[in-house]
Design an enzyme around this catalytic site. Structure first.
Site, PDB file in Angstrom:
ATOM      1  N   GLU A  78     -43.042  22.108 -20.862  1.00 45.58           N
ATOM      2  CA  GLU A  78     -42.744  22.270 -22.223  1.00 45.58           C
ATOM      3  C   GLU A  78     -42.501  23.869 -22.526  1.00 45.58           C
ATOM      4  OE1 GLU A  78     -46.230  19.758 -23.526  1.00 45.58           O
ATOM      5  OE2 GLU A  78     -44.958  19.087 -24.884  1.00 45.58           O
ATOM      6  N   GLU A 138     -47.247  12.713 -18.571  1.00 44.20           N
ATOM      7  CA  GLU A 138     -48.521  12.627 -19.646  1.00 44.20           C
ATOM      8  C   GLU A 138     -48.549  10.986 -19.721  1.00 44.20           C
ATOM      9  OE1 GLU A 138     -46.184  14.806 -19.735  1.00 44.20           O
ATOM     10  OE2 GLU A 138     -47.030  16.647 -21.017  1.00 44.20           O
TER      11      GLU A 138
END
Lengths: 238, 228
Positions: free
Chosen positions: A104, A124
């Site tokens: 990210e 995730e």
């Protein structure tokens, strides 16, 4: 900082786990980037890896400890938004693993260069969560909705070649050349460029992402005129 | 049908295929007069049922070295409104120029740019609004504006970033160096590289095939087959 190029090192080896969602407090980042001479930023990881992402133990502790997770995530997002909206170029130089929150951060950079041994993933989903620092949004923008959906839902790891093929990264280079290649590119981009020109290009590029074509072009023309006027008056000075 | 005649460009029509040729060799600089005639030509072609396809190219060795800066600077100096150091209004002329580019993109006929030699600055920006870019092996591309302390101001940043992505656009624009046909193809900026001598024939041939056989939306697939 070396010359006019700033370097951010993710420094928690070996995997450079991010202790907190806001891996640099925004205030510190703001102060550091306010230096007038700063023309570009390179983000890389100390040692063999870029970053394995958020520390899950910390994260779940935060949830169970009723710490204000939302506020922490918001702070993390603010840091990445700040980086993305800076009016100087940000390049991520990625080696080894670049997972989750690490990815990210890389996606908030304007250019991504990785070494041949780089590995990317949004793991995730395997822990019952999703990328929470803008990863879903930025990856969709970068590689398109279809590929992004598959990448996030599968939670699988991809290598440098695959990342290049799906436009997740802009360049793949040999591991030993990663930093030199990145630094040279940044130097060629910024060395002889006055800051107002760099700022105008960054603004136009941001508009390209956010504005409809008519408005984006209107702004591009306006920025062109601003630079042209500055140039005219500079030339007319003795 | 009588075609308008121009001095800085040439517009011809044969068997439904229009050809717009930038005609100020050797460098086919895009002067203010060129832009004026170009807008007129675009308005003439727009919605004209006689045109089934359009091929844009440059007369001579080069496509074009881009906009002529001196007169452009003069135009901007006299035609801009500045309030507190910020330009609030740009010369009407510049807006009409990019609107002409946008019109080309929205043409209901296939528009092909056939690029030989140099294709720099505003000339490269023009090609970004065509539907297909074919180039000769010797083609040289670049957005050199930043090296003149300017930026590509005719949609170069907007269109380039949607074609080659944000990262590559930022790199190309800030470095402002030239790049080859092979590099342009590698970043998917051009759809095909052809031997210089065959470029015009192939571009017109492709225009004809698309015009006769396919709707524009399908032409992307067709392109793959055509040059396979």
């Amino acid at each position: 900082m070396r010359d006019d190029i700033g370097v951010i090192t993710l420094d928690n080896p070996p995997e450079n786990y991010l202790a907190d969602p806001d891996f640099i407090p925004l205030e510190i980042l703001r102060k550091w980037t306010s230096a007038d001479s700063l023309k570009g930023i390179i983000i890389h990881g100390a040692g063999k890896h870029f970053s394995a992402g958020g520390n899950l133990e910390n994260l779940f502790a935060m949830i169970h400890g009723k710490e204000d997770l939302m506020a922490r995530m918001k702070a993390g997002k603010a840091v990445l938004d700040y980086l993305e909206n800076l009016n100087i170029p940000v390049i991520a130089a990625i080696q080894g693993v670049c997972f989750g929150g690490g990815l990210e951060i890389a996606l908030a950079a304007h250019i991504r260069i990785c070494s041949e041994n780089a590995l990317f993933a949004f793991p995730e989903i395997n822990h019952g969560i999703i990328p929470g620092l803008g990863g879903t949004v930025r990856s969709a923008q970068q590689i398109g909705h279809r590929k992004s959906l598959n990448f996030i839902m599968a939670g699988d790891m991809i290598n440098a070649g695959e990342a290049l093929a799906m436009d997740l990264v802009d360049y793949v280079v040999p591991k030993s050349k990663l930093l030199d290649f990145t630094y040279t590119m940044m130097q060629k981009m910024t060395q002889d460029r006055p800051l107002p020109v760099i700022h105008a290009v960054m603004e136009a590029l941001r508009n390209a992402k956010t504005l409809p074509i008519n408005e984006a072009m209107q702004e591009e023309t306006r920025l062109f005129c601003e630079l042209a006027l500055a140039e005219s008056s500079r030339k007319n000075e003795p | 049908m009588t075609l308008p005649s121009f001095t800085t460009l040439e517009l011809t029509l044969a068997d439904g295929i229009g050809q717009l040729v930038l005609n100020q060799p050797p460098s086919n600089m895009m002067t203010l007069e060129f832009f004026r005639e170009f807008r007129e030509a675009v308005d003439f072609i727009e919605g004209n049922p006689e045109f089934g396809a359009l091929v844009i190219s440059g007369n001579g060795r080069h496509f074009s070295a881009g906009a002529e800066l001196k007169s452009l600077h003069d135009e901007i100096r006299t035609g801009s409104v500045v309030v507190d150091g910020r330009v609030t209004e740009v010369p009407e002329l510049l807006i009409r120029n990019f609107q002409a580019f946008l019109k080309i993109e929205k043409f209901q006929i296939p528009v092909i740019t056939a690029i030989r030699g140099v294709c720099l600055g505003s000339a490269l920006e023009l090609t970004l609004f065509s539907h297909f870019r074919f180039c000769g092996e010797d083609a040289i591309f670049g957005l050199p504006e930043v090296s003149f302390n300017l930026l590509p101001g005719l949609g170069g940043i907007k269109k380039m970033s949607s074609i080659v992505g944000t990262g590559r656009t930022l790199e190309l624009v800030l470095k402002s160096n030239t790049f080859s046909a092979a590099e342009a193809y590698e970043m998917k900026l051009v759809h095909a590289i052809l031997p210089r001598r065959e470029l015009m024939t192939a571009s017109i041939g492709f225009a004809r095939s698309v015009m006769e056989n396919y709707h524009l939306e399908k032409a992307g697939l067709y392109l793959k087959k055509y040059f396979a």
